[in-house]
Design a protein around this motif. Structure first.
Motif, mmCIF file in Angstrom:
data_model
loop_
_atom_site.group_PDB
_atom_site.id
_atom_site.type_symbol
_atom_site.label_atom_id
_atom_site.label_comp_id
_atom_site.label_asym_id
_atom_site.label_seq_id
_atom_site.Cartn_x
_atom_site.Cartn_y
_atom_site.Cartn_z
ATOM 1 N N VAL A 195 -94.653 -34.330 49.139
ATOM 2 C CA VAL A 195 -94.554 -34.233 47.682
ATOM 3 C C VAL A 195 -93.192 -34.751 47.213
ATOM 4 N N VAL A 196 -92.136 -34.364 47.904
ATOM 5 C CA VAL A 196 -90.795 -34.842 47.543
ATOM 6 C C VAL A 196 -90.720 -36.360 47.698
ATOM 7 N N ASP A 197 -91.352 -36.892 48.745
ATOM 8 C CA ASP A 197 -91.378 -38.353 48.917
ATOM 9 C C ASP A 197 -91.996 -39.042 47.703
ATOM 10 N N LYS A 198 -93.060 -38.463 47.147
ATOM 11 C CA LYS A 198 -93.695 -39.043 45.958
ATOM 12 C C LYS A 198 -92.788 -38.923 44.735
ATOM 13 N N ILE A 199 -92.060 -37.824 44.645
ATOM 14 C CA ILE A 199 -91.165 -37.612 43.509
ATOM 15 C C ILE A 199 -90.034 -38.635 43.494
ATOM 16 N N VAL A 200 -89.455 -38.924 44.651
ATOM 17 C CA VAL A 200 -88.300 -39.829 44.705
ATOM 18 C C VAL A 200 -88.701 -41.294 44.899
ATOM 19 N N LYS A 201 -90.002 -41.575 44.897
ATOM 20 C CA LYS A 201 -90.469 -42.956 45.036
ATOM 21 C C LYS A 201 -89.822 -43.821 43.962
ATOM 22 N N LYS A 212 -81.292 -45.376 35.916
ATOM 23 C CA LYS A 212 -81.488 -44.308 34.940
ATOM 24 C C LYS A 212 -82.980 -44.075 34.689
ATOM 25 N N GLU A 213 -83.734 -45.152 34.590
ATOM 26 C CA GLU A 213 -85.172 -45.049 34.327
ATOM 27 C C GLU A 213 -85.909 -44.404 35.510
ATOM 28 N N ALA A 214 -85.571 -44.816 36.726
ATOM 29 C CA ALA A 214 -86.230 -44.249 37.908
ATOM 30 C C ALA A 214 -85.875 -42.772 38.074
ATOM 31 N N LEU A 215 -84.634 -42.400 37.760
ATOM 32 C CA LEU A 215 -84.226 -41.004 37.820
ATOM 33 C C LEU A 215 -85.023 -40.177 36.810
ATOM 34 N N THR A 216 -85.196 -40.698 35.611
ATOM 35 C CA THR A 216 -85.982 -40.009 34.589
ATOM 36 C C THR A 216 -87.422 -39.821 35.054
ATOM 37 N N THR A 217 -87.987 -40.831 35.698
ATOM 38 C CA THR A 217 -89.350 -40.741 36.226
ATOM 39 C C THR A 217 -89.426 -39.687 37.326
ATOM 40 N N SER A 218 -88.461 -39.669 38.232
ATOM 41 C CA SER A 218 -88.439 -38.666 39.298
ATOM 42 C C SER A 218 -88.336 -37.263 38.722
ATOM 43 N N HIS A 219 -87.520 -37.100 37.701
ATOM 44 C CA HIS A 219 -87.367 -35.805 37.034
ATOM 45 C C HIS A 219 -88.708 -35.338 36.466
ATOM 46 N N LEU A 220 -89.396 -36.213 35.768
ATOM 47 C CA LEU A 220 -90.690 -35.862 35.187
ATOM 48 C C LEU A 220 -91.692 -35.475 36.284
ATOM 49 N N ARG A 221 -91.706 -36.222 37.375
ATOM 50 C CA ARG A 221 -92.606 -35.902 38.492
ATOM 51 C C ARG A 221 -92.311 -34.511 39.053
ATOM 52 N N ALA A 222 -91.029 -34.186 39.216
ATOM 53 C CA ALA A 222 -90.649 -32.881 39.773
ATOM 54 C C ALA A 222 -91.020 -31.753 38.820
ATOM 55 N N VAL A 223 -90.746 -31.942 37.528
ATOM 56 C CA VAL A 223 -91.083 -30.922 36.524
ATOM 57 C C VAL A 223 -92.589 -30.709 36.504
ATOM 58 N N THR A 224 -93.352 -31.779 36.508
ATOM 59 C CA THR A 224 -94.812 -31.696 36.471
ATOM 60 C C THR A 224 -95.364 -30.934 37.668
ATOM 61 N N ARG A 225 -94.733 -31.105 38.826
ATOM 62 C CA ARG A 225 -95.205 -30.435 40.039
ATOM 63 C C ARG A 225 -94.657 -29.012 40.190
ATOM 64 N N GLY A 226 -93.706 -28.638 39.341
ATOM 65 C CA GLY A 226 -93.180 -27.278 39.352
ATOM 66 C C GLY A 226 -92.347 -26.924 40.575
ATOM 67 N N LEU A 227 -91.702 -27.912 41.179
ATOM 68 C CA LEU A 227 -90.866 -27.645 42.349
ATOM 69 C C LEU A 227 -89.482 -27.142 41.936
ATOM 70 N N PRO A 228 -88.811 -26.399 42.836
ATOM 71 C CA PRO A 228 -87.427 -26.004 42.546
ATOM 72 C C PRO A 228 -86.575 -27.247 42.280
ATOM 73 N N LEU A 229 -85.879 -27.234 41.159
ATOM 74 C CA LEU A 229 -85.202 -28.435 40.672
ATOM 75 C C LEU A 229 -83.890 -28.061 40.001
ATOM 76 N N SER A 230 -82.847 -28.810 40.295
ATOM 77 C CA SER A 230 -81.595 -28.677 39.549
ATOM 78 C C SER A 230 -81.271 -30.036 38.949
ATOM 79 N N VAL A 231 -80.591 -30.021 37.801
ATOM 80 C CA VAL A 231 -80.248 -31.272 37.117
ATOM 81 C C VAL A 231 -78.780 -31.262 36.731
ATOM 82 N N PHE A 232 -78.257 -32.462 36.576
ATOM 83 C CA PHE A 232 -76.885 -32.657 36.108
ATOM 84 C C PHE A 232 -76.950 -33.768 35.077
ATOM 85 N N THR A 233 -76.343 -33.536 33.912
ATOM 86 C CA THR A 233 -76.356 -34.528 32.837
ATOM 87 C C THR A 233 -74.939 -35.033 32.564
#
Length: 143
Positions: free
Chosen positions: A131-137, A73-94
């Motif tokens: 960039v995606v590789d850095k997001i999902v690290k 859960k924590e790593a997913l939250t970090t990946s989400h923040l990285r993607a939002v910060t970089r402004g990439l096309p992103l979809s989420v499911f809660t």
């Protein structure tokens, strides 16, 4: 008929990150919903329609692989923040979306929660491969 001469290497990547504590049906359902948004937002990721040898037509699909990862859960939250910060096309499911039954209610459930309080169970992101590789690290390939 196409002739294959050399491997195709994509400069972009489609990645799905799922929380590692989901049930199998939740993983499958979430993945399907998440990737549907990418094709709509980034139409160039969709290839040409398919046809079999008898001429039966089939819908086009992504022109490149979709890589599926899992994370805490924590790593997913970090990946989400990285993607939002970089402004990439992103979809989420809660978690809330498992209790809804349609797009209208899904959007309302998401809109009711501030970004930092989202109980994410998955996300999909599209962008340049590095960039995606850095997001999902911090995530690992889904088994």
């Amino acid at each position: 008929m196409e002739t294959v001469s050399e491997p195709v290497r994509f400069e972009t990547k489609i990645a799905v990150v799922l929380r590692d504590d989901l049930e199998t049906w939740q993983r499958l359902n979430t993945t399907a919903f998440l990737v549907s948004g990418i094709g709509r937002q980034v139409p160039e990721v969709i290839g040409e329609p398919y046809a079999d040898a008898d001429g039966t037509g089939y819908l086009p699909m992504f022109r490149q692989p979709v890589l599926v990862f899992q994370a805490s859960k924590e790593a997913l939250t970090t990946s989400h923040l990285r993607a939002v910060t970089r402004g990439l096309p992103l979809s989420v499911f809660t978690t809330d979306l498992f209790a809804t039954g349609n797009d209208r209610d899904n959007r309302a459930a998401l809109r009711a929660v501030p970004r930092e309080l989202l109980d994410l169970v998955g996300m999909a992101v599209y962008g340049p491969r590095n960039v995606v590789d850095k997001i999902v690290k911090g995530s690992r390939m889904h088994p």
